[in-house]
Design a protein around this motif. Structure first.
Motif, PDB file in Angstrom:
ATOM      1  N   ASN A 241       0.828  -1.211   0.000  1.00 55.81           N
ATOM      2  CA  ASN A 241       0.000   0.000   0.000  1.00 55.81           C
ATOM      3  C   ASN A 241       0.861   1.260   0.000  1.00 55.81           C
ATOM      4  N   GLU A 242       1.965   1.237   0.740  1.00 56.45           N
ATOM      5  CA  GLU A 242       2.882   2.375   0.747  1.00 56.45           C
ATOM      6  C   GLU A 242       3.528   2.546  -0.628  1.00 56.45           C
ATOM      7  N   ARG A 243       3.885   1.432  -1.264  1.00 55.04           N
ATOM      8  CA  ARG A 243       4.463   1.504  -2.612  1.00 55.04           C
ATOM      9  C   ARG A 243       3.455   2.075  -3.597  1.00 55.04           C
ATOM     10  N   LEU A 244       2.209   1.610  -3.514  1.00 56.54           N
ATOM     11  CA  LEU A 244       1.173   2.131  -4.408  1.00 56.54           C
ATOM     12  C   LEU A 244       0.948   3.617  -4.185  1.00 56.54           C
ATOM     13  N   SER A 245       0.973   4.037  -2.939  1.00 56.68           N
ATOM     14  CA  SER A 245       0.819   5.453  -2.626  1.00 56.68           C
ATOM     15  C   SER A 245       1.982   6.256  -3.206  1.00 56.68           C
ATOM     16  N   SER A 246       3.198   5.717  -3.103  1.00 58.67           N
ATOM     17  CA  SER A 246       4.363   6.386  -3.677  1.00 58.67           C
ATOM     18  C   SER A 246       4.237   6.497  -5.190  1.00 58.67           C
ATOM     19  N   VAL A 247       3.838   5.404  -5.835  1.00 53.31           N
ATOM     20  CA  VAL A 247       3.672   5.423  -7.288  1.00 53.31           C
ATOM     21  C   VAL A 247       2.615   6.449  -7.680  1.00 53.31           C
ATOM     22  N   GLN A 248       1.522   6.497  -6.933  1.00 53.36           N
ATOM     23  CA  GLN A 248       0.470   7.471  -7.212  1.00 53.36           C
ATOM     24  C   GLN A 248       1.016   8.899  -7.106  1.00 53.36           C
ATOM     25  N   SER A 249       1.806   9.170  -6.082  1.00 51.05           N
ATOM     26  CA  SER A 249       2.414  10.498  -5.923  1.00 51.05           C
ATOM     27  C   SER A 249       3.385  10.810  -7.053  1.00 51.05           C
TER      28      SER A 249
ATOM     29  N   ALA B  50       9.352   5.562  -9.826  1.00 55.02           N
ATOM     30  CA  ALA B  50       8.064   4.892 -10.002  1.00 55.02           C
ATOM     31  C   ALA B  50       8.270   3.493 -10.567  1.00 55.02           C
ATOM     32  N   ALA B  51       9.168   3.359 -11.542  1.00 50.88           N
ATOM     33  CA  ALA B  51       9.447   2.049 -12.137  1.00 50.88           C
ATOM     34  C   ALA B  51      10.025   1.087 -11.102  1.00 50.88           C
TER      35      ALA B  51
ATOM     36  N   VAL C 155       3.341   9.606 -10.128  1.00 52.12           N
ATOM     37  CA  VAL C 155       2.590   9.835 -11.364  1.00 52.12           C
ATOM     38  C   VAL C 155       1.922  11.206 -11.334  1.00 52.12           C
ATOM     39  N   TRP C 156       1.378  11.593 -10.197  1.00 50.80           N
ATOM     40  CA  TRP C 156       0.750  12.908 -10.071  1.00 50.80           C
ATOM     41  C   TRP C 156       1.785  14.011 -10.310  1.00 50.80           C
ATOM     42  N   THR C 157       2.980  13.838  -9.751  1.00 45.35           N
ATOM     43  CA  THR C 157       4.043  14.813  -9.943  1.00 45.35           C
ATOM     44  C   THR C 157       4.481  14.864 -11.402  1.00 45.35           C
ATOM     45  N   LEU C 158       4.568  13.704 -12.049  1.00 42.40           N
ATOM     46  CA  LEU C 158       4.911  13.678 -13.467  1.00 42.40           C
ATOM     47  C   LEU C 158       3.866  14.423 -14.292  1.00 42.40           C
ATOM     48  N   GLU C 159       2.608  14.260 -13.926  1.00 40.62           N
ATOM     49  CA  GLU C 159       1.537  14.964 -14.624  1.00 40.62           C
ATOM     50  C   GLU C 159       1.715  16.478 -14.489  1.00 40.62           C
ATOM     51  N   LEU C 160       2.041  16.942 -13.286  1.00 38.73           N
ATOM     52  CA  LEU C 160       2.267  18.378 -13.073  1.00 38.73           C
ATOM     53  C   LEU C 160       3.472  18.884 -13.867  1.00 38.73           C
ATOM     54  N   LEU C 161       4.546  18.114 -13.868  1.00 36.41           N
ATOM     55  CA  LEU C 161       5.729  18.516 -14.621  1.00 36.41           C
ATOM     56  C   LEU C 161       5.448  18.537 -16.124  1.00 36.41           C
ATOM     57  N   GLY C 162       4.701  17.549 -16.596  1.00 33.57           N
ATOM     58  CA  GLY C 162       4.324  17.522 -18.000  1.00 33.57           C
ATOM     59  C   GLY C 162       3.494  18.737 -18.369  1.00 33.57           C
ATOM     60  N   GLU C 163       2.562  19.109 -17.503  1.00 34.33           N
ATOM     61  CA  GLU C 163       1.743  20.299 -17.745  1.00 34.33           C
ATOM     62  C   GLU C 163       2.601  21.556 -17.774  1.00 34.33           C
TER      63      GLU C 163
ATOM     64  N   GLN D 111      14.959  16.544 -16.268  1.00 30.20           N
ATOM     65  CA  GLN D 111      15.721  15.687 -15.351  1.00 30.20           C
ATOM     66  C   GLN D 111      14.832  15.185 -14.223  1.00 30.20           C
ATOM     67  N   ALA D 112      13.981  16.055 -13.690  1.00 29.10           N
ATOM     68  CA  ALA D 112      13.054  15.637 -12.628  1.00 29.10           C
ATOM     69  C   ALA D 112      12.118  14.546 -13.131  1.00 29.10           C
ATOM     70  N   ILE D 113      11.638  14.690 -14.352  1.00 23.71           N
ATOM     71  CA  ILE D 113      10.753  13.671 -14.924  1.00 23.71           C
ATOM     72  C   ILE D 113      11.484  12.336 -15.026  1.00 23.71           C
ATOM     73  N   ARG D 114      12.729  12.351 -15.476  1.00 16.12           N
ATOM     74  CA  ARG D 114      13.494  11.099 -15.577  1.00 16.12           C
ATOM     75  C   ARG D 114      13.687  10.453 -14.205  1.00 16.12           C
ATOM     76  N   ILE D 115      14.024  11.252 -13.197  1.00 19.08           N
ATOM     77  CA  ILE D 115      14.248  10.716 -11.854  1.00 19.08           C
ATOM     78  C   ILE D 115      12.970  10.127 -11.286  1.00 19.08           C
TER      79      ILE D 115
END
Length: 77
Positions: free
Chosen positions: A4-12, A58-59, A14-22, A49-53
């Motif tokens: 559950n903690e891993r899923l929460s991290s992945v969710q965070s 997430a991976a 992905v949300w951050t990637l979405e913001l950076l993409g925007e 660079q942030a997106i790559r990290i």
């Protein structure tokens, strides 16, 4: 770290990637409309660079979740 903690991290992540993409989309729009862009090349490179990290993190968490799933027997009757 629990699943559950891993899923929460992945969710965070992905949300951050979405913001950076925007932010990159908005930056591209600024470049198209103005000759004096708000973000410098250095800032744009930092976003990339942030997106790559974040993608790598997430991976890694997804890989750990998949590894956990493989360890559980499919037929546990």
């Amino acid at each position: 770290m629990t699943d559950n903690e891993r899923l929460s991290s992945v969710q965070s992540f992905v949300w951050t990637l979405e913001l950076l993409g925007e932010a990159l989309v908005q930056h591209d729009e600024v470049l198209e409309c103005e000759h004096n862009p708000q973000l410098s090349f250095r800032n744009t490179a930092g976003i990339h660079q942030a997106i790559r990290i974040i993608s790598r993190l997430a991976a890694e968490q997804c890989g750990k979740l998949l590894k956990t799933d493989e360890e559980i027997p499919v037929d546990s009757r």
